[in-house]
Design a protein around this motif. Structure first.
Motif, PDB file in Angstrom:
ATOM      1  N   UNK A  21       0.839  -1.192   0.000  1.00  0.00           N
ATOM      2  CA  UNK A  21       0.000   0.000   0.000  1.00  0.00           C
ATOM      3  C   UNK A  21       0.881   1.253   0.000  1.00  0.00           C
ATOM      4  N   UNK A  22       0.436   2.280  -0.712  1.00  0.00           N
ATOM      5  CA  UNK A  22       1.138   3.558  -0.653  1.00  0.00           C
ATOM      6  C   UNK A  22       0.263   4.529   0.119  1.00  0.00           C
ATOM      7  N   UNK A  23       0.781   5.001   1.242  1.00  0.00           N
ATOM      8  CA  UNK A  23       0.031   5.958   2.050  1.00  0.00           C
ATOM      9  C   UNK A  23       0.715   7.310   1.932  1.00  0.00           C
ATOM     10  N   UNK A  24      -0.042   8.329   1.546  1.00  0.00           N
ATOM     11  CA  UNK A  24       0.543   9.652   1.387  1.00  0.00           C
ATOM     12  C   UNK A  24       0.132  10.570   2.518  1.00  0.00           C
ATOM     13  N   UNK A  25       1.051  11.419   2.976  1.00  0.00           N
ATOM     14  CA  UNK A  25       0.719  12.395   4.009  1.00  0.00           C
ATOM     15  C   UNK A  25       0.834  13.785   3.390  1.00  0.00           C
ATOM     16  N   UNK A  26      -0.250  14.521   3.390  1.00  0.00           N
ATOM     17  CA  UNK A  26      -0.218  15.891   2.901  1.00  0.00           C
ATOM     18  C   UNK A  26      -0.208  16.831   4.097  1.00  0.00           C
ATOM     19  N   UNK A  35       9.017   1.453   3.131  1.00  0.00           N
ATOM     20  CA  UNK A  35       9.857   2.553   2.690  1.00  0.00           C
ATOM     21  C   UNK A  35       9.210   3.870   3.083  1.00  0.00           C
ATOM     22  N   UNK A  36       9.987   4.715   3.764  1.00  0.00           N
ATOM     23  CA  UNK A  36       9.498   6.034   4.146  1.00  0.00           C
ATOM     24  C   UNK A  36      10.128   7.047   3.187  1.00  0.00           C
ATOM     25  N   UNK A  37       9.294   7.793   2.489  1.00  0.00           N
ATOM     26  CA  UNK A  37       9.814   8.741   1.503  1.00  0.00           C
ATOM     27  C   UNK A  37       9.408  10.155   1.897  1.00  0.00           C
ATOM     28  N   UNK A  72       5.916  -4.070  -1.047  1.00  0.00           N
ATOM     29  CA  UNK A  72       6.548  -3.145  -0.109  1.00  0.00           C
ATOM     30  C   UNK A  72       5.526  -2.080   0.290  1.00  0.00           C
ATOM     31  N   UNK A  73       5.474  -1.772   1.567  1.00  0.00           N
ATOM     32  CA  UNK A  73       4.611  -0.690   2.020  1.00  0.00           C
ATOM     33  C   UNK A  73       5.342   0.629   1.872  1.00  0.00           C
ATOM     34  N   UNK A  74       4.627   1.676   1.477  1.00  0.00           N
ATOM     35  CA  UNK A  74       5.284   2.971   1.285  1.00  0.00           C
ATOM     36  C   UNK A  74       4.528   4.043   2.062  1.00  0.00           C
ATOM     37  N   UNK A 133       0.663  13.505  -4.011  1.00  0.00           N
ATOM     38  CA  UNK A 133       0.076  12.653  -2.971  1.00  0.00           C
ATOM     39  C   UNK A 133      -1.177  11.967  -3.509  1.00  0.00           C
ATOM     40  N   UNK A 134      -2.017  12.761  -4.165  1.00  0.00           N
ATOM     41  CA  UNK A 134      -3.272  12.198  -4.648  1.00  0.00           C
ATOM     42  C   UNK A 134      -3.039  11.194  -5.770  1.00  0.00           C
ATOM     43  N   UNK A 135      -2.050  11.489  -6.616  1.00  0.00           N
ATOM     44  CA  UNK A 135      -1.836  10.637  -7.779  1.00  0.00           C
ATOM     45  C   UNK A 135      -1.144   9.336  -7.445  1.00  0.00           C
ATOM     46  N   UNK A 136      -0.332   9.362  -6.410  1.00  0.00           N
ATOM     47  CA  UNK A 136       0.520   8.214  -6.140  1.00  0.00           C
ATOM     48  C   UNK A 136      -0.057   7.323  -5.046  1.00  0.00           C
TER      49      UNK A 136
END
Ligand SMILES: Nc1ncnc2c1ncn2[C@@H]1O[C@H](COP(=O)(O)OP(=O)(O)OP(=O)(O)O)[C@@H](O)[C@H]1O
Ligand SMILES: Nc1ncnc2c1ncn2[C@@H]1O[C@H](COP(=O)(O)OP(=O)(O)OP(=O)(O)O)[C@@H](O)[C@H]1O
Ligand SMILES: [Mg+2]
Ligand SMILES: [Mg+2]
Lengths: 323, 339, 512, 339
Positions: free
Chosen positions: C290-295, C427-429, C456-458, C468-471
């Motif tokens: 899963x890709x979790x985005x933080x805005x 992975x923390x980006x 891999x979790x991101x 953030x929204x796109x990825x």
């Protein structure tokens, strides 16, 4: 100490032709010489005296290596000297114990070693030693102090001591001679600071000692060169109440004693003229000759110079030895 | 084209790292050879005797051996972003401690063990103060310098302590295949240091910790522990050097190894180690030490007075680094020429 | 003196013809043409390493061109140094912040041209003039006497700008000024730029963000491999055309399609994590694949949160679990061993050994694993790095190059590539595409997606909401140290996120 | 709350600089007072006499004065991103040169002039080698250390040269309003240094050159020339110090001012100057020097042996820095408290 670099004629001694056979030029002797890098008057005088004494002999070839800041550097310099195969090596080691092994190595290689000032513990490491008497210096200084205090009737005098470089064993020996003798007379050293044989360290340590001891009866300073700084400190603090005894016997100090206008009343000798004597002995050893006035055919194994006390009364005699 | 400082700097960056250090070290080797040639020119009669030349080379190597060992440890510390001003004092403390009568009663093994343990222990204290006490390395090791010399003086009672172990003293006087054991020790330490720096994870961490401690930390490297280990390593080298120096002097004393810190740092820097950390080579450092030893030897065989020696020495240091700096570009080019 | 305002005709204030600049081994500029008119915003576009920064350094007098001519206000010029260029009226805001941390804001603004009398700095005058300039920039809340190192990144950017404006500039060059700014800050920046251009000042604007160019730019010049591939295009030229001029290929500035199906069990579980003054009571989870985005705004505490999860900071309260196993707080080593990796915010200062070769940077977190009995294996490290370099399309491909010589985007690939080597599972980006060009961005997006597809979790932090929204599969919004919203990426749109995020000014959070 | 390194770093960043350095210096002043109190506790009978206390304070100030002047110059060099290992050697060279018989024949004015010119000239050579020769400051000034001491030894013929100028010697023995002239000189140099650092373009540019040389260059500052001037400034301070030291010792000698470089660097660092450049205060440096002088005085009045002295001194240095480091936060808070 003086502003001119040349040794006074009195510190070297051209052997008088009339005095005996030793004066006549003999077999050519190559003498190697090494002393630590000089950063103060006494050591500088050692090297200049040795050089000057060698120059008085037409049959001596003098090779000097001066060597750096520590025993390891001196050892390296000496090994290059040894590789040049001189007949005799005269050396003032950084530390007798540290360079003892070199003495052994040279003697084994057939080069005669004359040790100057700082004894080798191993008797096989040298042919002859010419030593100053460090312990005796302390004794002489203490004796003078005791005598003066008794004369003045001071029962429990405050005695200060400005030593030389504390990490050198010779400094320890001097201090031991001083305190042993004082103890025997029932006195003690109230405070002791170690300077570094330099004028500025002498001034600094003395100024702090003066703070620690608001009143001093007697003060022994190990080295007349740093004594210039000690006297400056006394002067700056306006402290003239004590008697001061010096060490080594510089010209400056002897003159001050003679003039009798400062607290410096005496100095106990530790003369750099021993370097000149060592060169003379080295020549004789190289030529297989003995000392003229002695019965023995060869130069003795050890000569210890006595430490004499110079006061106002005998200063004139010693002035010519001052370095 | 006028080459500005920036440009020169940039050029250096573009040289592949290994090519760079190799060419840098070649220049140092060149300086070393030049010094030997100067010796031969000024003292032709001595250099005419091949036995003398050989013994002279050995004497240079022996002179370099003790400082060389210390410099290997120092090189690690500097690459790792630190500095160790206490090396001379550690050598003295380890030397004095291992030559007390009590220690000597355990024989040569006991003496070696003591010197090494003392070295490592003092190094660990340095490392602890720096890593966990967050002291600037300069201050922590300066304080240690003062304290360790004081402790050494108090242990020895400011006397020179004679080593009566023939085994220890033999390290300086015995030769193997015509080469003194001291030289073998330097070689062994240098080779071990080279392998450690270039071939092990420890070496990689050292470069990372010195080059960018934050990046190293975020890559999961325990920067504090590694820093501690670096100072312990330097301490270990000092312990080994203490034994070597004691053997040479057949004695130990609180004032021994005076100012070795400056010699070691100067040799490392001349050898190409960056004072700011992250870059340096063992080969360069050893060459740096050899250059200093050769200079000393050159002066000795020419019987120069100490003051003249010092004046010339300053000049040679500057010249060596300048040559390295300005010749650098052209030599680098040779190594990076595209086929 | 003629000013541009008097001359509404199209004569350029600045014209560059066939400018060439070579660095050893690289032709950074290889025949650049550029023409800038008074009062316009001229945008420079180009991939990482195209030569934009080099070009402006030539203009600023930092580099001297090998050949070609620079005409400034009709006269050919050759600036001997940065001061000559500023004297002539060209002021520059460099890409790498060129401030001195231990000088005050005012001292930085006037560094090198301090108001002075007999060598003494006239501090009153300097502070007053700084305050004026800051006010004209809309940032009177920044105290001129505050030390610059005490300012947040956006504040530093303002100081850089104030410095450029402290000269009587006719041309203002900005090299990626928006890279460290948040959304509202960029708006403010544009406001300032418009005011300047209205006074007839020309602006050269460099950015990798297309929307910005469209919004503020008048004309666009595109560089590729040190050459001008298109000059003076209108700012509304279609993206696809600009991109193909930049890359020679046509890359869609879009996000690769989602393919990953996230696992069901949580990989990362963060519970009530807090750090005083930074963030409070943050709970979140990331599943494998899963890709979790933080805005959030700059200063909302996202970087701190990431670093705390990673163990680079010690939390005051709360726990971090990976696969249900609690991690030791404040211990990066254990996080890495457990399978976490992080690409930090500032790649140069936090992630790279700039002087070391690429392969050594790539293996920085994994060389221990590749070693045997403590001995590293150069061969295996190289082989692994080359494999990753290949899959990331790293340029140059030669992994023995020092990282310093790479462009920003490629440096970022090295940082991300580091975590592709070991068994990284989370992975923390942090701002993975800051300063990264369009082409490289698309590649990075692809890499991130591929990773997720492999399970891999991101956890991703970005100041660019579209990114953030796109990825991301799931979006978290953070404000002032708190999580204020969690939503699936398909349920939330850009405006909603911006509304949630907005609040406060630049100096908020800084002690008064 | 457990404070990690990073956190501490962050907090410090947010503390305004002036608050930071003020609180740092307050802590140093606290350490100084603590040392004096220890003196009073260990030697109550001496401290009972107020005349003695006053004279003791003066003696500490006098002890600090020479190194203090050198440290002011060193502080500028370090803030500007360099280091000057040659300060002690410059003091010796300037001292020796100004006390040759030839120079002394020009009287006190000639001596002062000579010392200052020699100091500045040597400083310029340092600066030239570093700026234009691109030598690492550590190496350039180390080479200068060796060379300048050599030159001093050869000028003096390794003899101690007595200063026969009453005017010069009077600098150390004369008091004005009960305070020795040496102390006024230290005060004057420190105040001038403070003004130069904080109120002039030269000072502000020094911070820029040391803190971010690239930024300084881009701002149009001539970094190379500025670096040269910094070393010349350090040389000037050494020249002044040479006169002061010559006055104190009423003589000069090639070995004088031994290891002043370490004293000055240590004092500057304890005073809060960053070894990496870009940050430092004159007040901090002077406090650092005073702390060292007070420690020496404390040992002297307690009659501690040299070795015990050294051991304790190392401990005190570490303690002083640790206190500064760990108390730092809380004091900082006081200064940054929101209203
Ligand atoms: N001083 C230098 N020495 C050597 N090469 C350089 C130097 N400066 C830049 N380069 C190289 O020149 C090329 C152009 O770099 P430049 O920094 O101008 O790119 P850019 O377009 O600004 O990229 P970015 O968008 O990443 O900032 C790159 O290949 C870069 O590696
Ligand atoms: N150097 C600092 N010292 C103390 N507090 C800081 C510092 N930098 C930031 N903060 C505070 O920490 C919090 C988070 O700041 P930070 O800028 O790292 O957040 P972020 O969301 O990661 O923003 P960015 O988009 O810049 O990465 C804010 O409250 C801010 O005021
Ligand atoms: Mg750029
Ligand atoms: Mg962030």
């Amino acid at each position: 100490t003086s502003n001119e670099a040349a040794p006074t004629a009195a510190q070297t001694k051209a052997v008088d032709a009339a005095a005996g056979g030793n004066a006549a030029p003999g077999e050519k002797v190559v003498i190697g010489f090494s002393a630590p890098a000089a950063d103060h008057g006494w050591l500088a005088a050692i090297t200049t005296n040795a050089k000057a004494q060698a120059a008085t002999f037409s049959d001596v070839e003098f090779k000097s290596v001066e060597s750096g800041s520590d025993a390891a550097a001196q050892r390296a310099a000496l090994s290059t000297l040894l590789a040049q195969k001189p007949n005799v090596i005269v050396l003032l080691p950084h530390d007798g114990k540290e360079l003892n092994s070199f003495g052994l190595e040279a003697m084994t290689a057939g080069v005669q070693v004359v040790n100057l000032d700082r004894a080798f513990p191993d008797r096989r490491a040298y042919r002859t030693q010419v030593l100053g008497d460090n312990y005796g210096m302390g004794v002489a200084a203490a004796n003078y102090v005791i005598e003066q205090m008794k004369a003045k009737g001071v029962a429990a005098p405050v005695i200060g001591e400005i030593a030389g470089m504390d990490e050198l064993e010779l400094t320890q020996t001097r201090s031991k001679g001083f305190s042993d003798t004082l103890t025997a007379a029932g006195f003690t050293v109230a405070n002791r600071r170690a300077a570094r044989f330099t004028v500025d360290s002498g001034q600094q340590e003395a100024s702090q000692l003066l703070q620690a001891l608001p009143k001093i009866d007697a003060l022994w300073n190990h080295d007349d060169d740093q004594g210039i700084g000690v006297l400056a400190a006394l002067n700056q603090a306006n402290r003239k109440e004590m008697i001061m005894v010096g060490g080594a016997g510089s010209k400056q100090a002897i003159e001050a004693i003679q003039a009798d206008d400062s607290p410096l009343k005496a100095t106990v000798t530790y003369s750099p003229s021993m370097a000149s004597s060592a060169i003379s002995l080295a020549r004789l050893i190289g030529q297989g000759k003995g000392l003229g006035d002695l019965v023995e055919l060869q130069v003795p194994k050890e000569i210890v110079l006595s430490s004499e006390t110079i006061t106002k009364d005998n200063a004139a005699d010693y002035l010519k030895f001052g370095f | 084209m006028t080459a500005t400082a920036l440009e020169t700097g940039r050029k250096r960056l573009w040289a592949g790292e290994s090519g760079e250090s190799v060419s840098r070290n070649l220049i140092l080797a060149g300086v070393l050879v030049a010094l030997l040639v100067i010796g031969a020119i000024t003292q032709p009669q001595l250099y005419g005797d091949s036995a003398w030349v050989w013994s002279n080379v050995l004497s240079i190597l022996q002179l370099a051996s003790v400082v060389g060992v210390v410099t290997v440890g120092m090189t690690f510390v500097i690459i790792g972003g630190g500095i160790d001003l206490s090396v001379g004092a550690i050598v003295a403390l380890a030397g004095v401690w291992s030559t007390t009568l009590a220690t000597q009663s355990f024989g040569a093994g006991g003496m070696i063990f003591t010197a090494i343990v003392v070295g490592i222990a003092v190094g660990l204290v340095n490392g602890f103060l720096i890593s966990y006490g967050k002291l600037v390395p300069f201050i922590a090791t300066l304080a240690m310098l003062v304290a360790a010399r004081g402790l050494a003086a108090s242990i020895s009672g400011k006397q020179t302590q004679i080593s009566s172990s023939d085994l220890i003293n033999g390290i300086a006087s015995t030769k193997l295949l015509g080469i003194p054991i001291l030289v073998y020790i330097l070689a062994a330490v240098a080779v071990a240091g080279w392998v450690l720096l270039n071939r092990t994870t420890f070496g990689r961490r050292t470069v990372a910790v010195g080059g960018n401690p934050e990046a190293a930390r975020l890559a999961g490297i325990n920067v504090k522990r590694h820093t501690m280990l670096l100072y312990a390593l330097s301490g270990l080298c000092c312990g080994i050097a203490a034994i070597m120096l004691t053997a040479q002097a057949t004695s130990a004393q609180a004032a021994m190894a005076n100012l070795y810190e400056l010699d070691a740092i100067a040799a490392a820097i001349i050898g190409g180690t960056l004072l700011s950390g992250g870059r340096g080579t063992i080969v360069g450092s050893v060459l740096g030490v050899l250059i200093f030893a050769t200079i000393t030897n050159l002066f000795a065989i020419n019987g120069l007075s100490t003051e003249a020696q010092n004046m010339v020495k300053g000049g040679i240091i500057v010249a060596a680094v300048l040559v390295q700096q300005f010749r650098f570009q052209s030599v680098t080019r040779l190594f990076n020429r595209k086929p | 003196m003629r000013t541009a305002i008097d001359e509404p005709d199209e004569r350029p204030v600045l014209r560059l013809t066939d400018v060439v600049k070579t660095f050893p081994g690289v032709k950074a500029l290889d025949g650049v043409q550029l023409e800038v008119r008074a009062g316009e915003v001229h945008c420079l576009l180009g991939q990482n390493g195209a030569g934009k920064s080099t070009l402006i350094k030539v203009l600023a007098g930092v580099h001297r061109p090998d050949s070609g001519t620079v005409e400034w206000q009709g006269e050919p010029v050759a600036f001997g140094g940065p001061q000559a260029a500023t004297k002539a009226g060209i002021a520059t805001i460099y890409q790498e912040l060129d401030l001195v941390g231990d000088l005050s804001v005012a001292e930085n603004v006037f560094l090198g041209h301090e108001p002075r009398r007999f060598g003494f700095v006239r501090r009153g005058t300097m502070v007053a003039r700084t305050r004026e300039i800051l006010k004209s920039l809309g940032h009177e809340e920044i105290p001129p006497r505050r030390m610059v190192h005490a300012l947040p990144a956006a504040g530093k950017q303002v100081v850089s700008m104030a410095r450029a404006l402290s000269h009587e500039a006719r041309l203002l060059i900005m090299d990626e000024p928006s890279a460290v700014l948040a959304h509202d800050e960029v708006e403010n920046l544009f406001h300032i730029i418009r005011r300047l251009t209205a006074r007839g000042i020309a602006v050269i604007y460099i950015s990798h963000r297309m929307e910005e160019i469209r919004e503020i730019g008048d004309r666009v010049t595109v560089l590729k491999d040190g050459r001008t591939t298109a000059a003076n295009l209108p700012a509304d030229t279609p993206t696809t055309e600009l991109v193909s001029r930049m890359t020679g290929r046509s890359i869609e500035y879009v996000f690769p399609p989602r393919t990953a199906t996230a696992g069901t069990d949580d990989l990362l579980t963060v519970t009530n994590l807090s750090r005083a003054g930074e963030f409070r009571d943050v709970s979140l989870s990331v599943r494998p694949g899963e890709i979790v985005g933080i805005a959030g705004l700059v200063g909302s505490g996202r970087s701190e949160l990431l670093e705390t999860i990673y163990g680079a900071r010690r939390p005051d309260a709360g726990t971090v679990e990976l696969d249900g196993r609690r991690l030791r707080p404040g211990d990066v080593g254990s996080a890495v061993r457990a399978g976490m990796g992080m690409a930090p915010e500032e790649r140069k200062s936090q992630a790279l050994l700039l002087g070391e070769p690429i392969h050594r940077n790539m293996t920085l977190a994994t060389f221990t694993g590749l070693a045997r009995f403590g001995f590293t294996s150069a061969r295996r490290e190289r082989a692994e790095s080359e494999r990753i370099a290949e899959s990331l399309e790293l340029r140059p491909r030669d992994v023995s190059r020092p990282v310093r010589t790479l462009s920003g985007g490629n440096q970022q690939k090295v940082v991300v590539g580091r975590w592709l080597l070991g068994g990284t599972r989370l992975l923390l980006l942090d701002e993975p595409t800051r300063g990264v060009d369009v082409g490289a961005r698309a590649e990075l997006y692809r890499v991130i997606r591929d990773l997720a597809a492999e399970g891999v979790g991101v956890l991703l932090v970005s100041s660019e909401v579209p990114e953030v929204l796109g990825l991301a599969d799931r979006v978290l919004v953070m404000r002032e140290g708190r999580m204020v919203r969690e939503a699936s990426a398909t349920e939330i749109d850009e405006d909603t996120v911006l509304d949630l995020v907005m609040a406060g000014s630049l100096m908020e959070g800084a002690p008064a």
